[in-house]
Write an enzyme that holds these catalytic residues in place. Structure first.
Site, PDB file in Angstrom:
ATOM      1  N   LYS A 248       0.865  -1.175   0.000  1.00 59.48           N
ATOM      2  CA  LYS A 248       0.000   0.000   0.000  1.00 59.48           C
ATOM      3  C   LYS A 248       0.907   1.231   0.000  1.00 59.48           C
ATOM      4  CE  LYS A 248      -4.138   2.005   1.990  1.00 59.48           C
ATOM      5  NZ  LYS A 248      -3.737   3.417   2.047  1.00 59.48           N
TER       6      LYS A 248
ATOM      7  N   LYS B 210      -6.396  -8.008  -2.710  1.00 54.88           N
ATOM      8  CA  LYS B 210      -7.543  -7.840  -3.607  1.00 54.88           C
ATOM      9  C   LYS B 210      -7.939  -9.208  -4.159  1.00 54.88           C
ATOM     10  CE  LYS B 210      -5.734  -3.367  -5.084  1.00 54.88           C
ATOM     11  NZ  LYS B 210      -5.023  -2.618  -6.125  1.00 54.88           N
TER      12      LYS B 210
HETATM   13  S1  IVH Z   1      -6.683   0.001  -4.680  1.00 54.13           S
HETATM   14  C1  IVH Z   1     -11.046  -0.012  -4.898  1.00 54.13           C
HETATM   15  N1  IVH Z   1      -4.136  -0.478  -4.306  1.00 54.13           N
HETATM   16  O1  IVH Z   1      -5.150   3.660  -0.775  1.00 54.13           O
HETATM   17  C2  IVH Z   1      -9.636   0.017  -4.484  1.00 54.13           C
HETATM   18  N2  IVH Z   1      -5.057   1.516  -3.409  1.00 54.13           N
HETATM   19  O2  IVH Z   1      -7.547   3.619   0.979  1.00 54.13           O
HETATM   20  C3  IVH Z   1      -9.013   1.291  -4.760  1.00 54.13           C
HETATM   21  N3  IVH Z   1      -3.451   2.938  -2.263  1.00 54.13           N
HETATM   22  O3  IVH Z   1      -7.104   5.971  -2.507  1.00 54.13           O
HETATM   23  C4  IVH Z   1      -7.650   1.423  -4.331  1.00 54.13           C
HETATM   24  N4  IVH Z   1      -1.690   1.664  -2.607  1.00 54.13           N
HETATM   25  O4  IVH Z   1      -4.590   6.100  -2.816  1.00 54.13           O
HETATM   26  C5  IVH Z   1      -5.158   0.366  -4.078  1.00 54.13           C
HETATM   27  N5  IVH Z   1      -1.867  -0.993  -4.073  1.00 54.13           N
HETATM   28  C6  IVH Z   1      -2.895  -0.164  -3.853  1.00 54.13           C
HETATM   29  C7  IVH Z   1      -2.747   1.050  -3.162  1.00 54.13           C
HETATM   30  C8  IVH Z   1      -3.864   1.855  -2.946  1.00 54.13           C
HETATM   31  C9  IVH Z   1      -2.125   2.788  -2.083  1.00 54.13           C
HETATM   32  C10 IVH Z   1      -4.248   4.078  -1.763  1.00 54.13           C
HETATM   33  C11 IVH Z   1      -5.048   4.773  -2.801  1.00 54.13           C
HETATM   34  C12 IVH Z   1      -6.473   4.741  -2.321  1.00 54.13           C
HETATM   35  C13 IVH Z   1      -6.317   4.432  -0.880  1.00 54.13           C
HETATM   36  C14 IVH Z   1      -7.511   3.653  -0.406  1.00 54.13           C
END
Ligand code: IVH
Length: 670
Positions: free
Chosen positions: A117, A292
């Protein structure tokens, strides 16, 4: 919260506070409190509003996720909303997430795409016919800011996709980040220019992207990783998240090299631990990992709750920054007499451990932070690094707090403390007496180049101090054979040897004695200069800074150290005791320069001498103006050769230098 009225008041208070922090975070890119504290405030408000739904108002910060777009940027509407992720803070929460998903899907095991993340800011890149036509921030999830011009300056974002099989419309979602090295460099430059530093890489990235002038953005070290897609028109994509991400890579987008596909919740937790172990070594900041569900059909079945998908979860690392209170500032005295201020904190769990102390290093650091007793502070502990106070939350400062000043007296022995010019540290000047410095002081006092007490090594000094037989150097001379042989691993014979070495050491030189006192900034050479200049201890002890500074090679800093040292009553007492114990030295004749018979001559000593130690010979030669060097060269005038000489004697012969035997030396000295 009992009454409706109380709830109403607290809600108003929380909304004000949250709005203020929203402004600091989203508009100024300069947050004042930690994320965890912000979350606590928001949660408290959510709970209260849930309890009293009639108090919910449309302008409550709970009714809007994200930030208001800046007026100066155009709006971007996200046709596929940019969602957020639910968070898990424990393994149990991850297991629960997996169990619920398996139940809904009626399967035994789920394959997960797992990724770090990233701690940056989310962006949506819209490609039409392979050309980047728009870039928008997340904003509130449906409306963001158009930052296309700024995004175009980021090298890792292709302006045109590669290949040919991309959809006619493709929205790529990902994270804009600033790597750790770029962040440090940027902050260093800002420091040098007297500008405010960014709090962390994420804020630096956000601040850099939300610039109205793209030239500023272009100058900042930003990069990008893609982790998903938004709107797709006219194009076939694979049926798994992991395969789509690979496609993005084929089309020229950067994806995270740590991404994997794993089966089941346990494998997710393994991945979490692997990435956590790697975290410090990664070149960019992350704050957890994301799991995911990999198959899109399963994602569709699971759907969404509120603004987050049911098919993904962020497993967060423990927060590295937390807020707590400074209960006291204590000053510790180290072995060398250095005073170090330490903040005593209300215990706080940060970076995986409970922290209750943080070093404040020195007065300069305290001034920089302006930290005071009673302050709310942000404590940071990343990896194995010792906890640090990052900054003070000034808006929470209480009334009537006072600036902290290092004490003017040593908290251990009460002697004056001093901070010398050019030094960041403050030192205790009661070296001979101070309990904190006892061991180091006595080790130095007994050492070969000081009082040269044979057999009194470091271990023995520690035993003597620990068993409270010795408190200051003068106590050494009152030791008895019974006391010494009562110590661990001390035979009668060695006890006697030490007593005789102590006795022998009483016959010393003024220069050695001065050096043995361990005055700050007074090394062997300075001690010799002082002995030669003053001729007697009394004269040195009563000298003022002015007369000291008049001596060549003695500057104001050293002069100050000397005067302060001798003015400490405790030091004076110990010196008196030493003299009473019988320490003595031959009078130093103060003679004019030309009366130094060996002035300008260089001696080298090699081999063992029988009538005196090499150190004693050295002192005697130096008293006559000679220089004593450690190596033989053409510039050497005399080489004194004792028993079993080393290679220096051979070299002297080879160079044809004058060789003195021990007898010759004794004659010369006489
Ligand atoms: S997926 C529906 N993957 O985390 C899923 N988000 O709390 C959408 N983020 O706004 C996000 N690394 O800015 C996803 N590998 C990752 C991520 C990630 C950082 C952030 C992103 C998002 C927030 C969600």
């Amino acid at each position: 919260m009992s009454s409706h009225k109380q709830a109403n008041d607290r809600i108003a208070q929380l909304r004000d506070e949250i709005n203020y922090h929203n402004y600091r975070y989203y508009i100024l890119d300069d947050p004042e409190i930690t994320d965890s504290e912000y979350d606590r405030l928001l949660r408290e408000l959510q709970d209260l509003e849930q309890q009293y739904p009639d108090l919910i108002s449309p302008d409550s910060p709970t009714q809007r996720v994200g930030a208001t777009p800046l007026e100066s940027f155009a709006e971007v509407k996200h046709r596929v909303p940019m969602l957020s992720l639910a968070n898990a803070f424990s393994e149990q929460e991850v297991l629960d997430f997996d169990r619920r998903a398996r139940e809904r899907l009626a399967v035994d095991e789920i394959e997960y795409a797992v990724e770090p993340k990233l701690d940056g800011l989310a962006i949506s890149l819209r490609y039409e016919d392979g050309v980047l036509i728009q870039a928008g921030t997340r904003g509130d999830g449906t409306t963001g800011e158009d930052v296309t011009l700024n995004v175009r300056t980021i090298d890792t974002i292709p302006l045109r996709l590669q290949g040919a099989d991309y959809p006619q419309v493709l929205e790529v979602r990902g994270e804009i980040i600033m790597d750790k090295a770029g962040f440090e460099k940027l902050n260093q430059a800002r420091r040098e220019q007297g500008e405010k530093e960014f709090v962390n890489p994420r804020n630096a990235a956000a601040g850099s992207l939300r610039q109205l002038d793209p030239r500023i953005t272009a100058s900042r070290p930003l990069s990008f990783f893609s982790y998903g897609i938004g709107e797709v028109v006219a194009g076939d994509l694979p049926d798994r998240h992991s395969a789509i991400i690979k496609k993005l890579q084929d089309w020229g987008l950067r994806i995270n090299p740590e991404s994997r596909v794993v089966s089941g919740a346990q494998a997710c937790l393994d991945y979490y631990r692997q990435i956590q172990a790697k975290r410090e070594a990664l070149s960019y900041a992350i704050d957890g990992v994301v799991y995911k569900v990999d198959r899109l059909v399963q994602q569709e079945k699971l759907g969404f709750v509120a603004r987050a998908p049911r098919w993904a979860i962020a497993h967060k690392f423990p927060a590295e920054e937390e807020m707590t209170e400074v209960e006291a500032i204590d000053v510790q005295v180290g072995r060398t007499g250095a005073l170090t201020p330490v903040a005593r904190l209300k215990p706080v769990f940060v970076g995986g451990v409970t922290v209750s102390n943080a070093t404040l290093h020195n007065q300069d650091e305290i001034n920089r932070l302006d930290v005071r007793v009673g302050d709310t502070v942000i404590v940071r502990r990343a990896g194995d690094v010792i906890p640090q106070i990052v900054r003070v939350v000034k808006s929470r400062r209480k009334d009537r707090t006072q600036k902290f000043k290092m004490p003017t007296q040593c908290p251990v022995c009460g002697s004056a403390s001093e901070r010398l010019e050019g030094d960041v540290k403050t030192f205790c000047t009661g070296g001979l007496f101070c309990e904190a410095q006892r061991k180091e002081m006595i080790k130095h006092f007994a050492s070969r180049r000081a009082m040269d007490i044979e057999g009194l090594g470091d271990k023995l000094v520690e035993q003597l101090v620990d068993s409270e037989l010795v408190h200051d150097p003068a106590d050494l001379y009152a030791l008895t054979e019974t006391q010494l042989s009562g110590l661990d691993r001390m035979a009668e014979k060695s006890a006697r040897n030490i007593l005789s070495a102590l006795d022998k050491s009483k016959n010393t030189s003024l220069a050695r004695f001065i050096y043995a006192l361990g005055i700050h900034n007074v090394g062997e050479t300075t001690a010799q200069t002082l002995a030669q200049h003053f001729g007697s201890l009394e004269c040195l002890m009563t000298a003022d800074e002015e007369s000291l500074q008049a001596i060549p090679d003695i500057g104001p800093v050293v002069a100050h150290s000397i005067v302060t040292f001798f003015s400490q009553p405790h030091n004076q007492e110990v010196i008196k005791k030493l003299l009473a114990a019988g320490l003595h030295w031959p009078d130093v004749e103060i003679r004019p320069e030309d009366a130094l018979p060996l002035k300008g001559k260089t001696f080298v000593l090699t081999g063992t001498l029988t009538s005196m130690s090499r150190n004693q010979a050295k002192t005697a030669l130096q008293a006559l103006g000679a220089k004593v060097s450690g190596s033989v060269s053409k510039k050497t005038d005399y080489v004194v050769v004792g028993e079993n000489p080393g290679s220096k004697a051979a070299k002297a012969k080879q160079l044809g230098l004058d060789i003195l035997t021990e007898d010759g030396l004794v004659q010369l000295l006489e």
